[in-house]
Design a protein around this motif. Sequence first.
Motif, mmCIF file in Angstrom:
data_model
loop_
_atom_site.group_PDB
_atom_site.id
_atom_site.type_symbol
_atom_site.label_atom_id
_atom_site.label_comp_id
_atom_site.label_asym_id
_atom_site.label_seq_id
_atom_site.Cartn_x
_atom_site.Cartn_y
_atom_site.Cartn_z
ATOM 1 N N LYS A 156 0.531 -1.088 0.049
ATOM 2 C CA LYS A 156 0.017 -0.059 -0.045
ATOM 3 C C LYS A 156 1.208 1.282 -0.196
ATOM 4 O O LYS A 156 0.348 2.133 -0.911
ATOM 5 N N GLU A 157 2.070 1.685 0.903
ATOM 6 C CA GLU A 157 2.857 2.109 0.991
ATOM 7 C C GLU A 157 3.452 2.497 -0.471
ATOM 8 O O GLU A 157 3.484 4.173 -1.217
ATOM 9 N N PHE A 158 3.919 1.667 -1.152
ATOM 10 C CA PHE A 158 4.256 1.705 -2.926
ATOM 11 C C PHE A 158 3.425 1.805 -3.616
ATOM 12 O O PHE A 158 3.580 3.328 -4.617
ATOM 13 N N GLU A 159 2.075 1.890 -3.343
ATOM 14 C CA GLU A 159 0.742 2.008 -4.031
ATOM 15 C C GLU A 159 1.503 3.747 -4.205
ATOM 16 O O GLU A 159 0.565 4.128 -5.265
ATOM 17 N N GLU A 160 0.934 3.971 -2.777
ATOM 18 C CA GLU A 160 0.800 5.506 -2.432
ATOM 19 C C GLU A 160 1.414 6.672 -3.176
ATOM 20 O O GLU A 160 1.322 7.791 -3.572
ATOM 21 N N LYS A 161 2.578 5.958 -2.457
ATOM 22 C CA LYS A 161 4.224 6.680 -3.300
ATOM 23 C C LYS A 161 3.599 7.052 -4.011
ATOM 24 O O LYS A 161 4.314 8.697 -5.102
ATOM 25 N N PHE A 162 4.215 6.287 -5.263
ATOM 26 C CA PHE A 162 3.805 6.068 -7.102
ATOM 27 C C PHE A 162 3.397 6.913 -7.553
ATOM 28 O O PHE A 162 2.759 7.387 -8.338
ATOM 29 N N GLY A 163 1.508 6.660 -7.123
ATOM 30 C CA GLY A 163 0.074 6.830 -7.270
ATOM 31 C C GLY A 163 0.504 8.426 -7.368
ATOM 32 O O GLY A 163 0.457 9.347 -8.296
ATOM 33 N N LYS A 164 1.204 8.934 -6.194
ATOM 34 C CA LYS A 164 1.160 10.531 -6.029
ATOM 35 C C LYS A 164 2.286 11.363 -6.999
ATOM 36 O O LYS A 164 2.317 12.443 -7.310
ATOM 37 N N TYR A 165 3.497 10.444 -7.073
ATOM 38 C CA TYR A 165 4.708 10.801 -8.383
ATOM 39 C C TYR A 165 3.902 10.814 -9.223
ATOM 40 O O TYR A 165 4.218 12.388 -9.760
ATOM 41 N N VAL A 166 3.297 10.096 -10.446
ATOM 42 C CA VAL A 166 2.426 10.641 -11.512
ATOM 43 C C VAL A 166 1.649 10.315 -11.198
ATOM 44 O O VAL A 166 0.950 10.831 -12.235
ATOM 45 N N GLY A 167 0.435 11.746 -9.984
ATOM 46 C CA GLY A 167 -0.282 11.992 -10.143
ATOM 47 C C GLY A 167 -1.499 11.617 -10.571
ATOM 48 O O GLY A 167 -2.657 12.087 -11.091
ATOM 49 N N VAL A 168 -1.959 10.580 -9.531
ATOM 50 C CA VAL A 168 -2.875 9.952 -10.156
ATOM 51 C C VAL A 168 -3.554 9.846 -8.604
ATOM 52 O O VAL A 168 -3.225 8.919 -7.903
ATOM 53 N N LYS A 169 -4.842 9.004 -8.777
ATOM 54 C CA LYS A 169 -6.027 9.111 -7.798
ATOM 55 C C LYS A 169 -5.576 7.019 -7.652
ATOM 56 O O LYS A 169 -5.619 7.229 -6.129
ATOM 57 N N TYR A 170 -5.677 6.733 -8.275
ATOM 58 C CA TYR A 170 -5.543 4.925 -8.137
ATOM 59 C C TYR A 170 -4.351 4.442 -8.463
ATOM 60 O O TYR A 170 -4.097 4.291 -9.636
ATOM 61 N N ALA A 171 -3.245 3.638 -7.923
ATOM 62 C CA ALA A 171 -2.237 2.975 -7.835
ATOM 63 C C ALA A 171 -2.228 1.428 -7.770
ATOM 64 O O ALA A 171 -2.311 1.467 -6.786
ATOM 65 N N VAL A 172 -2.200 0.279 -7.958
ATOM 66 C CA VAL A 172 -2.369 -0.912 -7.980
ATOM 67 C C VAL A 172 -1.218 -1.651 -8.543
ATOM 68 O O VAL A 172 -0.740 -1.929 -9.900
ATOM 69 N N ALA A 173 -0.218 -2.248 -7.658
ATOM 70 C CA ALA A 173 1.188 -2.954 -7.747
ATOM 71 C C ALA A 173 0.082 -4.384 -8.206
ATOM 72 O O ALA A 173 0.097 -5.424 -7.568
ATOM 73 N N ILE A 174 1.680 -4.962 -8.823
ATOM 74 C CA ILE A 174 0.940 -6.160 -9.553
ATOM 75 C C ILE A 174 2.734 -7.061 -10.140
ATOM 76 O O ILE A 174 3.663 -5.849 -9.281
ATOM 77 N N SER A 175 2.638 -8.344 -9.934
ATOM 78 C CA SER A 175 3.524 -9.112 -10.170
ATOM 79 C C SER A 175 4.282 -8.415 -11.177
ATOM 80 O O SER A 175 6.138 -8.853 -11.279
ATOM 81 N N ASN A 176 4.054 -8.062 -12.043
ATOM 82 C CA ASN A 176 5.063 -7.582 -13.218
ATOM 83 C C ASN A 176 4.472 -6.735 -14.217
ATOM 84 O O ASN A 176 3.170 -7.133 -14.442
ATOM 85 N N GLY A 177 5.493 -6.675 -15.723
ATOM 86 C CA GLY A 177 4.772 -5.344 -16.282
ATOM 87 C C GLY A 177 3.369 -6.323 -17.240
ATOM 88 O O GLY A 177 2.740 -5.654 -17.543
ATOM 89 N N THR A 178 3.959 -6.943 -17.629
ATOM 90 C CA THR A 178 2.455 -8.019 -18.429
ATOM 91 C C THR A 178 1.889 -7.970 -18.124
ATOM 92 O O THR A 178 0.763 -8.252 -18.049
ATOM 93 N N ALA A 179 2.082 -8.354 -16.142
ATOM 94 C CA ALA A 179 0.879 -9.046 -15.466
ATOM 95 C C ALA A 179 -0.292 -7.346 -15.484
ATOM 96 O O ALA A 179 -1.687 -7.914 -15.209
ATOM 97 N N ALA A 180 1.088 -6.028 -15.610
ATOM 98 C CA ALA A 180 -0.227 -5.027 -15.323
ATOM 99 C C ALA A 180 -0.917 -5.386 -16.476
ATOM 100 O O ALA A 180 -2.441 -4.519 -16.706
#
Length: 397
Positions: free
Chosen positions: A48-72
């Motif tokens: 959750k901490e990674f998602e929140e910091k990443f979302g803040k960095y790119v300027g978006v409301k929601y971020a979902v961390a996942i196992s790899n870029g293909t899974a994304a």
Amino acid sequence: MTKLAINGGTPVRDTYLPYGQQWIEDDDIEEVVKALKSDYLTTGPKIKEFEEKFGKYVGVKYAVAISNGTAALHGASFAAGIKEGDEVITTPITFAASANCILYQGGKPVFADIDSSTYNIDPKDIEEKISSKTKAIVPVDFTGQPVNIDEINAIAKKYNLIVIEDGAHSLGAEYKGKRIGSLVDMTTFSFHPVKHITTGEGGMITTNNKELYEKLKLFRTHGITRDKEILYNKNESSWYYEQLELGYNYRITDIQCALGISQLNKIDKFLRRRREIAEKYNEYLKDIDGIVLPYQEEYIKSSWHLYVIQLELEKFKVGRREIFEALQAENIGVNVHYIPVYYHPYYQKLGYKKGLCPNAEKLYERIITIPLYPKMTDKDVKDVVEALDKVLKYYKR
């Protein structure tokens, strides 16, 4: 003339310089160790901490961390509702995952040609490829240069399509002053070691749409939830959970996210160095005859994941293969990004034929990726330039 290493001469470098590489420092290692010593190795607070910091960095409301870029990409395709019979338009100049994610959902990839200047997908060809079956567009920010988002969003709105931006190359890139990650329906990122930050393997999906966000969270955990707000049976005890969708185990670990948080703290440093190296290449290579340097639109700020040169093959006595192998022999880790997706045997077996995207196919025959990553020294950069000068002069007509 200096004898090429491939012909028995002395290489420009004693050691091999890869085209891309992670930069891990002691503080990154310390954060991973802390995670290993914590109560949670996975499904814990670091995610959750990674998602929140990443979302803040790119300027978006929601971020979902996942196992790899293909899974994304797979998760975004699922959340978009892509299903059997749907068509999705994407570029052939990309890693296969950008198209494979469509196949995972039963859809059909439709390849639109590229713009010959930027090497990104051409919005005009996107519109020409739209049919009654088209459900979504998956543009790719090739090399870190954002696609023409305004034109693509306008097309999507006109035809009621979803846009999934593959931002695996473009973390930290800017489009008209705004960072990539919040400008389309969903954006996906990769944290593979050659990308801008790394978690070893890992990915992220960003969106401003709460409905898509909820679907993405379900998708990465088998489609299973304990959230009482969406459970069918809301009266069971706290042990109770339900599978609401056919999801996957695409979870990322706290160990990986601890590394991701540490790396994200350095993203500005990493981007600054990538841009410095690109500027040095632009300066040092501009007078070498026989190559075309990367073109950048004035309204973008690339994150420079890759530096791709195009060979003017008519000026050389040999083809791209001989030049590529000669550079490798000089200990310069050149690469080629990418083989057009529909060239792959699997796609050929699906019925795709060469000739679909003439601009992409012509580009593929001429491109070489030269090393670019933040840990490179100025001496490394000069070695790449020296090797290019040496090899290209040798093979010049």
